[in-house]
Design an enzyme around this catalytic site. Structure first.
Site, short mmCIF file in Angstrom:
data_model
loop_
_atom_site.label_atom_id
_atom_site.label_comp_id
_atom_site.label_asym_id
_atom_site.label_seq_id
_atom_site.Cartn_x
_atom_site.Cartn_y
_atom_site.Cartn_z
CG HIS A 17 -0.37 -0.02 2.53
ND1 HIS A 17 0.29 1.06 3.05
CD2 HIS A 17 -0.30 -0.99 3.48
CE1 HIS A 17 0.72 0.79 4.26
NE2 HIS A 17 0.39 -0.47 4.55
CG HIS A 20 4.22 -1.30 2.13
ND1 HIS A 20 3.02 -1.91 1.87
CD2 HIS A 20 4.51 -1.59 3.42
CE1 HIS A 20 2.62 -2.56 2.95
NE2 HIS A 20 3.50 -2.38 3.91
CB CYS A 125 1.88 -7.90 19.00
SG CYS A 125 0.91 -7.51 17.52
CB CYS A 128 4.45 -6.15 16.35
SG CYS A 128 3.33 -4.77 16.53
CB CYS A 143 -0.93 -4.90 19.63
SG CYS A 143 0.18 -3.98 18.55
CG HIS A 146 -0.99 -4.59 14.53
ND1 HIS A 146 0.30 -4.65 14.97
CD2 HIS A 146 -0.93 -4.43 13.19
CE1 HIS A 146 1.12 -4.53 13.93
NE2 HIS A 146 0.40 -4.40 12.84
CE LYS A 299 1.60 1.89 10.12
NZ LYS A 299 1.93 0.56 10.58
CE LYS A 302 0.84 -5.41 6.19
NZ LYS A 302 2.11 -5.25 5.57
#
Ligand code: MSP
Length: 504
Positions: A17, A20, A125, A128, A143, A146, A299, A302
């Site tokens: 995405h 990246h 996690c 992570c 987490c 996430h 943020k 995904k």
């Protein structure tokens, strides 16, 4: 001089995405700029294919980790030509050559006495792939990144004696205040170190998708050790003809702020343990944030499902527009919001109007009023002042990875050239024969100024810059030639199609 720049390697548990693409474009801008300076550049990117994030995603999709990795590594590879990244190599951590090299380095760490076997117990996690310390745990043992429940884990692991490196890391930070940049990230990493370092788990025995621990084959390395080492192992096999390690190591790493601890603390300690030279610099960028309907910023990721598809953006506006926007809108090193609205605004005002119109007008006027030839005469000294020292300024900023500030300095000159057009109104001069000489000087100065900004913009918008320099009859992108007045003029100018047309 050799210049080695890296991106993080991307997890293959999902498709790429904009987050990246962002890291990769940043590194690409630096690599392109350094090549313009005549440096020998090696630019590395790739995929991080082992560990739980991938094993779990594969399980969810009912395929083997290797199948998932093969499929998604292709997607990350396919992103590179789309964003015009000029990486010299693409490393995949499932490459047997990488695995062997990881085993060699880790064996050295073992033989140097930096590992021991112990019992791990704590919160983990799986997204992570990170064991959380007390102050890294979110509300209700979730987490914080996430927003998923952390897992209680207990297993026999090999440990890396991170705690033994506390003093040496503190010394490193004291001696090299620019080891981690920007400053706020340096402070964050240093605080983590001075807060006290615990030993960290180095291996997992419950999963098999990873690099086998050579001295205890029932274990695989904890994915972060395998992943970090990519920066080092790649140089050993990227070129089948020669080992590039001596030539290019150490690297400059570009990473996002979420992986600061691994790069700024674990990584130098691991290299010390293996007796490998430390990186030159670690530059930490922020997050691209997306606004949701309530105006809150998140943020892009995904797992949160709020991603802006870079392919879609590029289809509509072109690759250069994406590259430009990401580094113009958000200061590299800080967090910042991106949206399709501000994207459209910047495209129209800055790319289409400020640069696109300037380029279209200048080339058209040269064709019309100067026989499609840049007049061979001294350019206007009035503009020379405004361009004086620009190459040095931009180079100095990019030496410090200040990609947004460098772009801003260049863009100030784009605006200066637009003012110059308005001040001198060449189309009026063309109506008055007594002003013929002045007109030629104005056109020559515009052509030269535009050439200079375009050479400097090349790392940011390589495709459009290339077209524009071709139309200006001056395709050389060497930075030495980016000085106002260094081109003698006399070259043929050709018609330029709109660089940033209105999107469909
Ligand atoms: N595999 C690890 C890195 C190992 S490096 C030895 C990893 N992969 S990742 O695919 O999850 O993320 C890679 C990079 O993308 C990180 O630096 C991360 O910060 C960056 N980004 C992911 N989402 C982002 C944004 N929304 N904005 C900017 N960059 C972000 O972590």
């Amino acid at each position: 001089m050799a210049y080695y720049v890296t991106t993080p390697i991307f997890y293959v548990n999902a498709a790429p995405h904009l987050g990246h693409a962002y890291t990769t474009i940043g590194a690409d801008i630096l690599a392109r700029h350094m090549r313009q300076r005549g440096e020998e550049v090696f630019f590395l990117t790739g995929t991080d294919e082992h560990g739980e994030p991938v094993a779990q995603a594969a399980e969810r999709e009912g395929v083997t980790p290797k199948e998932l990795a093969d499929r998604n590594a292709e997607r990350f590879k396919a992103l590179l030509p789309r964003i015009n990244a000029t990486n010299d190599f693409f490393i995949r951590t499932s490459d047997p050559r990488h695995k062997r090299a990881v085993q060699d380095v880790m064996q050295r760490v073992h033989d140097n006495g930096h590992v021991y076997k112990g019992m791990y117990e704590g919160l983990y996690c799986p997204r992570c792939a990170d064991f959380k310390t007390e102050n890294e745990v979110g509300p209700d043992e979730t987490c914080p990144i996430h927003k998923i429940p952390l897992e209680h884990q207990r297993e026999e692991n090999w440990f890396f004696r991170l705690s033994a490196f506390q003093e040496r890391l503190e010394k490193l930070y004291a001696e090299q205040p620019e080891f981690v940049r920007p400053k706020a990230r340096y402070n964050e990493a240093l605080a983590f170190i001075t807060g006290g370092l615990n030993d960290i788990s180095l291996s997992r025995s419950k999963i098999t998708w990873g690099v086998e621990v050579p001295w205890d084959t029932g274990h695989v390395f904890y994915v972060w050790f395998d992943a970090l080492l990519n920066y080092y192992t790649a140089l050993g096999f990227a070129d089948p003809e020669q080992d590039l390690t001596n030539k290019f190591w150490p690297a400059r790493h570009i990473i996002g702020k979420d992986i600061l601890k691994f790069h700024a603390v674990f990584w130098p300690a691991l290299l010390m343990a293996a007796e490998i030279e430390l990186p030159k610099e670690i530059f930490i960028h922020g997050f691209l944030l997306m606004r949701d309907a309530s105006g809150q910023e998140h943020k892009m990721s995904k797992s949160l499902g709020n991603v802006l598809d870079p392919f879609e953006v590029m289809d509509r506006f072109g690759t250069d527009a994406l590259r430009y926007y990401c580094f113009r809108e958000v200061q590299f090193g800080q967090d910042g919001g991106v949206s399709t609205i501000t994207f459209g605004e910047r495209y129209e005002t800055e790319l289409a109007n400020e640069l696109g119109n300037l380029a279209g007008r200048t080339t058209n006027m040269l064709i019309r009023y100067a026989d499609a030839t840049v007049p061979q005469r001294d350019p206007d000294p009035e503009l020379a002042q405004d361009f004086d020292g620009l190459v040095e300024e931009v180079s100095a900023l990019l030496d410090r990875t200040e990609i947004t500030q460098a772009l801003d300095r260049i863009w100030q000159r784009v605006r200066r050239l637009n003012r110059y057009v308005e001040e001198h109104q060449p189309w009026q001069l063309a109506k008055d024969e007594t002003k013929a000489d002045e007109l030629q000087t104005v056109l020559r100065s515009l052509a030269e100024g535009l050439r200079v900004v375009t050479v400097l913009l090349t790392p940011y918008i390589p495709e459009s810059a290339g077209k524009l320099l071709d139309a200006l009859g001056a395709p050389d992108i060497g930075l030495e030639g980016a000085r106002y007045g260094s081109h003698p003029g006399g070259q043929t100018v050709t018609k330029l199609a709109p660089l940033f047309p209105k999107p469909e």
